[in-house]
Design an enzyme around this catalytic site. Structure first.
Site: not given
Ligand SMILES: [Zn+2]
Length: 406
Positions: A153, A298
């Site tokens: 990411e 996440d």
């Molecule tokens: Zn993330």
């Protein structure tokens, strides 16, 4: 309907198949689903009891940590997370690093590879197969979630949309593209990259990744509608945590989120924790995205730990009431698992098959893993038993129930 298991591993019950609930007998051998037989969908009198549904195991393509560990801490931490996720119904995952210097990210990718190879070596049946008999003979606890490669990411993101990422680590996409071309071996474990396509070299990086079958995901970006559209056309196939760290749905200035919804092909990640995107939007997102809706956690190290202070990408994150933030109040990942996300979607009114698909079929399609995320002959026997609320009651990985091998 009750789900019973007989000695040759046949599960009889209601299963999520092809987006529907179907009465089925699932035959399992050598870690795989080997047969699916039609079953009378009406519960027979002698089998009424538990109200459980057989579903594919969940796949999380965007997870940074859990149970106190961050995936960037090395192979042992990744293995620990793999074991913890399995107990929660997550049967495969892609360990995800936030923006960091390229040398650190290359080391992270190598650590993911080490952890994955070690897990596969402890399987008796070779890649993609887990044989319960041999697993029982090891000193370790039961099977762990499969490691499906690494997710980066960043760091080729927009500094103005960096969220919790370290600004010192951010580079232009052109810089990452050079590193990828010069040292392809450093990145061979990487399956997905989040990038800002409007930054210098953005579309070139999208094409480079797409050409190597790496998921290019648009995120942490200031892309306009047109710039995001161009990135999807160039081969980007996903969108990182939709609505967060990107321009939104302003009706006079539609941005990245609008382009993601309009694209028609690309997947869009939803963090269904109630903090990142309001619950009122979840059913609407399903109506727009359908099979392109991709649940991710996440999740950070705080998952399963509770409130406190945690590390993420060199910064300190404070968790209070399950909400993870940086000192300035920016949201910094979640404290849920993707299994929690499924149950949250069900609570918000989505049908169980739809919520399940967003955490099984969608991630498997994104990663082009036809053998995962579905109940089909030839697929891995990675399964969960869910109650009507979508909560995980039991998990099977590679044909072995976790509670049998522990
Ligand atoms: Zn993330």
């Amino acid at each position: 309907m009750a789900v019973v298991s007989d000695p040759d591993r046949r599960l009889r019950g209601t299963a999520v198949i092809g987006g529907r609930l179907v009465g089925t007998v699932v035959g399992i051998r050598d870690g795989h689903i080997v047969s699916l037989e039609a079953d009378d969908p009406r519960p027979a009198a002698d089998r009424v009891g538990d109200d459980l549904v057989i579903a594919p195991g969940f796949i999380d393509v965007h997870v940074h940590g859990g149970v106190g560990v961050d995936v960037t801490e090395g192979p042992a931490a990744i293995a620990r997370l793999a074991a913890a996720l399995a107990t929660r119904g997550v049967t495969s995952f892609v360990p995800t690093a936030v923006s960091a210097p390229l040398a650190e990210l290359a080391a992270f990718a190598a650590a993911v590879s080490t952890a994955r190879l070690a897990a596969e070596a402890s399987d008796a049946g070779g890649p993609g197969t887990r044989r319960p008999v041999r697993r029982r003979a090891t000193a370790n606890a039961g099977p762990s979630a499969r490691i499906l490669g690494a997710n980066l990411e960043g760091p080729a993101i927009d500094p103005a949309h960096r969220g919790a990422h370290d600004p010192a680590a951010i580079v232009d996409p052109a810089v990452l593209a050079v590193a990828w071309r010069e040292r392809p071996g450093d990145w061979s474990e990487v399956r997905a990259v989040t990038l800002a396509p409007e930054r210098p070299g953005g579309l070139d990086l999208v094409r480079l990744l797409a050409g190597r079958r790496v998921v290019a995901s648009i995120g942490h970006t200031g892309a306009t509608f047109a710039e995001a559209e161009a990135a999807y056309r160039a081969g980007a196939t996903s969108t990182t945590h939709l609505f967060n760290a990107m321009s939104g749905l302003d009706h006079r200035a539609p941005g990245t989120a609008a382009a993601a919804l309009a694209d028609g092909r690309a997947f869009a990640e939803l963090i269904a924790d109630g903090s990142h995107v309001d619950r009122a939007l979840w059913p609407l997102l399903w109506r727009i995205l359908g099979p392109r809706l991709l649940l991710v956690s996440d999740g950070i190290a705080a998952v399963g730990v509770g409130d406190g202070s945690f590390r993420l990408g060199g910064g300190t994150i404070t968790v209070r009431g399950g909400r993870a933030t940086r000192p300035d109040g920016t949201l910094a990942g979640s404290t849920i698992t993707v299994a929690d996300a499924v149950a949250n979607l069900v609570a918000a009114g989505l049908t169980l098959p739809r919520a399940v698909a967003a955490a099984t079929l969608a991630p498997a399609r994104l990663l082009r893993r036809r053998g995962l995320g579905r109940i089909a002959v030839g697929a891995a026997a990675d399964l969960v038993l869910l109650d009507a609320a979508g909560l995980v009651r039991r998990t099977m990985i590679g044909g072995a129930w976790l509670d049998e091998t522990a």
